[in-house]
Motif scaffolding. Structure first.
Motif, PDB file in Angstrom:
ATOM      1  N   SER A   1      12.181  -2.821-110.382  1.00 39.60           N
ATOM      2  CA  SER A   1      11.374  -3.895-109.534  1.00 39.60           C
ATOM      3  C   SER A   1      10.835  -3.281-108.443  1.00 39.60           C
ATOM      4  CB  SER A   1      12.396  -4.971-109.181  1.00 39.60           C
ATOM      5  OG  SER A   1      12.834  -5.907-110.257  1.00 39.60           O
ATOM      6  N   ARG A   2       9.651  -3.526-108.198  1.00 36.84           N
ATOM      7  CA  ARG A   2       8.961  -3.139-106.800  1.00 36.84           C
ATOM      8  C   ARG A   2       9.510  -4.055-105.651  1.00 36.84           C
ATOM      9  NH1 ARG A   2       5.252   0.676-106.025  1.00 36.84           N
ATOM     10  NH2 ARG A   2       3.919   0.302-103.941  1.00 36.84           N
ATOM     11  N   ARG A   3      10.025  -3.423-104.787  1.00 31.65           N
ATOM     12  CA  ARG A   3      10.214  -4.430-103.426  1.00 31.65           C
ATOM     13  C   ARG A   3       9.013  -4.252-102.367  1.00 31.65           C
ATOM     14  NH1 ARG A   3      16.486  -3.360-103.058  1.00 31.65           N
ATOM     15  NH2 ARG A   3      15.744  -2.241-101.423  1.00 31.65           N
ATOM     16  N   PHE A   4       9.339  -4.980-101.267  1.00 34.63           N
ATOM     17  CA  PHE A   4       8.543  -4.986-100.175  1.00 34.63           C
ATOM     18  C   PHE A   4       8.520  -3.220 -99.604  1.00 34.63           C
ATOM     19  CE2 PHE A   4       7.612  -5.077 -95.478  1.00 34.63           C
ATOM     20  CZ  PHE A   4       6.407  -5.642 -95.804  1.00 34.63           C
ATOM     21  N   ILE A   5       9.643  -2.838 -99.485  1.00 35.30           N
ATOM     22  CA  ILE A   5       9.928  -1.544 -99.474  1.00 35.30           C
ATOM     23  C   ILE A   5      10.636  -0.820-100.510  1.00 35.30           C
ATOM     24  CG2 ILE A   5      10.885   0.273 -97.717  1.00 35.30           C
ATOM     25  CD1 ILE A   5      10.559  -2.040 -95.465  1.00 35.30           C
ATOM     26  N   GLY A   6       9.945   0.061-100.912  1.00 39.61           N
ATOM     27  CA  GLY A   6      10.830   0.642-102.434  1.00 39.61           C
ATOM     28  C   GLY A   6      10.855   0.108-103.740  1.00 39.61           C
ATOM     29  N   ARG A   7      11.768   0.504-104.217  1.00 44.40           N
ATOM     30  CA  ARG A   7      11.732   0.203-105.629  1.00 44.40           C
ATOM     31  C   ARG A   7      13.675   0.192-106.003  1.00 44.40           C
ATOM     32  NH1 ARG A   7       6.892   1.153-108.467  1.00 44.40           N
ATOM     33  NH2 ARG A   7       5.663   2.725-107.248  1.00 44.40           N
ATOM     34  N   SER A   8      13.815  -0.833-106.997  1.00 48.85           N
ATOM     35  CA  SER A   8      15.252  -0.675-107.332  1.00 48.85           C
ATOM     36  C   SER A   8      15.151  -1.020-108.858  1.00 48.85           C
ATOM     37  CB  SER A   8      15.754  -2.286-106.829  1.00 48.85           C
ATOM     38  OG  SER A   8      15.325  -3.038-107.530  1.00 48.85           O
ATOM     39  N   MET A   9      16.426  -0.377-109.493  1.00 45.31           N
ATOM     40  CA  MET A   9      16.717  -0.527-110.731  1.00 45.31           C
ATOM     41  C   MET A   9      17.965  -1.297-111.119  1.00 45.31           C
ATOM     42  SD  MET A   9      17.582   2.988-112.964  1.00 45.31           S
ATOM     43  CE  MET A   9      15.636   3.411-113.117  1.00 45.31           C
ATOM     44  N   SER A  10      18.107  -1.731-112.183  1.00 50.19           N
ATOM     45  CA  SER A  10      19.587  -2.545-112.401  1.00 50.19           C
ATOM     46  C   SER A  10      19.457  -2.934-113.845  1.00 50.19           C
ATOM     47  CB  SER A  10      19.665  -3.819-111.549  1.00 50.19           C
ATOM     48  OG  SER A  10      18.795  -4.848-111.801  1.00 50.19           O
ATOM     49  N   GLY A  11      20.601  -3.130-114.221  1.00 52.60           N
ATOM     50  CA  GLY A  11      21.081  -3.754-115.686  1.00 52.60           C
ATOM     51  C   GLY A  11      22.041  -3.220-116.281  1.00 52.60           C
ATOM     52  N   LYS A  12      22.623  -3.637-117.494  1.00 55.71           N
ATOM     53  CA  LYS A  12      23.660  -3.453-118.187  1.00 55.71           C
ATOM     54  C   LYS A  12      23.435  -2.636-119.529  1.00 55.71           C
ATOM     55  CE  LYS A  12      26.542  -7.074-116.636  1.00 55.71           C
ATOM     56  NZ  LYS A  12      27.687  -8.180-117.137  1.00 55.71           N
ATOM     57  N   VAL A  13      24.172  -1.661-119.686  1.00 55.69           N
ATOM     58  CA  VAL A  13      23.992  -0.972-120.995  1.00 55.69           C
ATOM     59  C   VAL A  13      24.940  -1.001-122.002  1.00 55.69           C
ATOM     60  CG1 VAL A  13      23.339   1.340-122.085  1.00 55.69           C
ATOM     61  CG2 VAL A  13      22.051   0.773-119.803  1.00 55.69           C
ATOM     62  N   ASN A  14      24.867  -1.408-123.279  1.00 56.50           N
ATOM     63  CA  ASN A  14      25.943  -1.680-124.081  1.00 56.50           C
ATOM     64  C   ASN A  14      26.925  -2.442-123.715  1.00 56.50           C
ATOM     65  OD1 ASN A  14      24.599   0.135-126.159  1.00 56.50           O
ATOM     66  ND2 ASN A  14      25.719   1.885-125.027  1.00 56.50           N
ATOM     67  N   GLY A  15      26.351  -3.685-123.119  1.00 58.29           N
ATOM     68  CA  GLY A  15      27.341  -4.604-122.527  1.00 58.29           C
ATOM     69  C   GLY A  15      27.988  -4.466-121.190  1.00 58.29           C
ATOM     70  N   GLY A  16      27.740  -3.261-120.539  1.00 58.22           N
ATOM     71  CA  GLY A  16      27.978  -2.953-119.256  1.00 58.22           C
ATOM     72  C   GLY A  16      29.655  -2.357-119.307  1.00 58.22           C
ATOM     73  N   GLY A  17      30.068  -1.998-118.200  1.00 60.27           N
ATOM     74  CA  GLY A  17      31.233  -1.255-118.168  1.00 60.27           C
ATOM     75  C   GLY A  17      31.538  -0.523-116.914  1.00 60.27           C
ATOM     76  N   PHE A  18      31.398   0.761-116.965  1.00 69.04           N
ATOM     77  CA  PHE A  18      31.564   1.810-115.756  1.00 69.04           C
ATOM     78  C   PHE A  18      30.384   1.097-114.746  1.00 69.04           C
ATOM     79  CE2 PHE A  18      34.146   3.991-118.880  1.00 69.04           C
ATOM     80  CZ  PHE A  18      35.380   3.772-118.023  1.00 69.04           C
ATOM     81  N   ARG A  19      30.239   1.605-113.673  1.00 68.24           N
ATOM     82  CA  ARG A  19      29.229   1.613-112.766  1.00 68.24           C
ATOM     83  C   ARG A  19      28.628   2.897-112.390  1.00 68.24           C
ATOM     84  NH1 ARG A  19      27.702  -2.754-110.613  1.00 68.24           N
ATOM     85  NH2 ARG A  19      27.118  -1.864-108.569  1.00 68.24           N
ATOM     86  N   VAL A  20      27.099   2.641-112.407  1.00 69.70           N
ATOM     87  CA  VAL A  20      26.267   3.929-112.068  1.00 69.70           C
ATOM     88  C   VAL A  20      25.539   3.534-110.811  1.00 69.70           C
ATOM     89  CG1 VAL A  20      24.618   5.415-112.994  1.00 69.70           C
ATOM     90  CG2 VAL A  20      26.410   4.780-114.509  1.00 69.70           C
ATOM     91  N   GLU A  21      25.720   4.268-109.975  1.00 63.05           N
ATOM     92  CA  GLU A  21      25.005   3.786-108.578  1.00 63.05           C
ATOM     93  C   GLU A  21      24.179   5.173-108.278  1.00 63.05           C
ATOM     94  OE1 GLU A  21      27.850   2.145-105.767  1.00 63.05           O
ATOM     95  OE2 GLU A  21      28.366   0.481-106.990  1.00 63.05           O
ATOM     96  N   VAL A  22      23.119   4.950-108.038  1.00 64.75           N
ATOM     97  CA  VAL A  22      22.207   6.059-107.384  1.00 64.75           C
ATOM     98  C   VAL A  22      21.282   5.380-106.487  1.00 64.75           C
ATOM     99  CG1 VAL A  22      22.160   7.080-109.706  1.00 64.75           C
ATOM    100  CG2 VAL A  22      20.610   5.424-109.432  1.00 64.75           C
ATOM    101  N   GLY A  23      20.913   6.256-105.594  1.00 60.76           N
ATOM    102  CA  GLY A  23      20.214   6.193-104.453  1.00 60.76           C
ATOM    103  C   GLY A  23      19.467   7.233-103.817  1.00 60.76           C
ATOM    104  N   THR A  24      18.158   7.308-103.525  1.00 62.01           N
ATOM    105  CA  THR A  24      17.273   8.149-102.729  1.00 62.01           C
ATOM    106  C   THR A  24      16.569   7.629-101.708  1.00 62.01           C
ATOM    107  OG1 THR A  24      16.196  10.438-102.943  1.00 62.01           O
ATOM    108  CG2 THR A  24      15.633   8.693-104.670  1.00 62.01           C
ATOM    109  N   VAL A  25      16.251   8.442-100.583  1.00 64.20           N
ATOM    110  CA  VAL A  25      15.222   7.759 -99.664  1.00 64.20           C
ATOM    111  C   VAL A  25      13.897   8.378-100.270  1.00 64.20           C
ATOM    112  CG1 VAL A  25      14.400   7.680 -97.383  1.00 64.20           C
ATOM    113  CG2 VAL A  25      16.800   7.531 -97.842  1.00 64.20           C
ATOM    114  N   ASN A  26      13.792   9.632-100.224  1.00 62.17           N
ATOM    115  CA  ASN A  26      12.496  10.221-100.580  1.00 62.17           C
ATOM    116  C   ASN A  26      12.766  10.933-102.022  1.00 62.17           C
ATOM    117  OD1 ASN A  26      11.020   9.555 -98.253  1.00 62.17           O
ATOM    118  ND2 ASN A  26      12.296  10.952 -97.188  1.00 62.17           N
ATOM    119  N   GLY A  27      12.436  10.414-103.123  1.00 60.45           N
ATOM    120  CA  GLY A  27      12.427  11.061-104.324  1.00 60.45           C
ATOM    121  C   GLY A  27      12.416   9.865-105.609  1.00 60.45           C
ATOM    122  N   SER A  28      12.344  10.517-106.696  1.00 60.47           N
ATOM    123  CA  SER A  28      12.363   9.559-107.993  1.00 60.47           C
ATOM    124  C   SER A  28      13.675   9.488-108.564  1.00 60.47           C
ATOM    125  CB  SER A  28      11.202  10.146-108.923  1.00 60.47           C
ATOM    126  OG  SER A  28      11.594  11.470-109.121  1.00 60.47           O
TER     127      SER A  28
END
Length: 102
Positions: free
Chosen positions: A69-96
């Motif tokens: 999703s494109r937000r007012f400031i920045g972008r976000s990514m979310s979702g479950k893969v293969n039904g979900g499970g472990f958490r994968v959290e990623v973040g950057t200020v300046n980068g892809s």
């Protein structure tokens, strides 16, 4: 630089990219954060996990079926893969962010 095998982990840097290649199934939570740099993660296509990601200045892409999703400031990514499970959290200020399948 870190090279080796792991089942879970937290990776952080201020200036620099983070590249993670996880061929075995994910065995725990994964966190990757940087201020100035991109984050590239390759995960086993059969791993079960839930993603939360954000960037202020950068693009986002994924081979997995994640919502970007494109937000007012920045972008976000979310979702479950293969039904979900472990958490994968990623973040950057300046980068892809790219999360792809192995």
């Amino acid at each position: 630089d870190f090279q080796g095998q792991f089942r879970a982990g937290a990776f952080e840097t201020v200036n620099g990219a983070i590249e993670i290649v996880q061929e075995p199934l994910l065995g725990g939570n994964l966190e990757a954060n940087t201020v100035n740099g991109s984050i590239d993660i390759e995960l086993n296509r059969n791993s079960a996990f839930e993603v939360e990601g954000r960037t202020v200045n950068g693009s986002m892409a994924s081979d997995f079926d994640l919502r970007i999703s494109r937000r007012f400031i920045g972008r976000s990514m979310s979702g479950k893969v293969n039904g979900g499970g472990f958490r994968v959290e990623v973040g950057t200020v300046n980068g892809s962010i790219d999360i792809s399948k192995i």
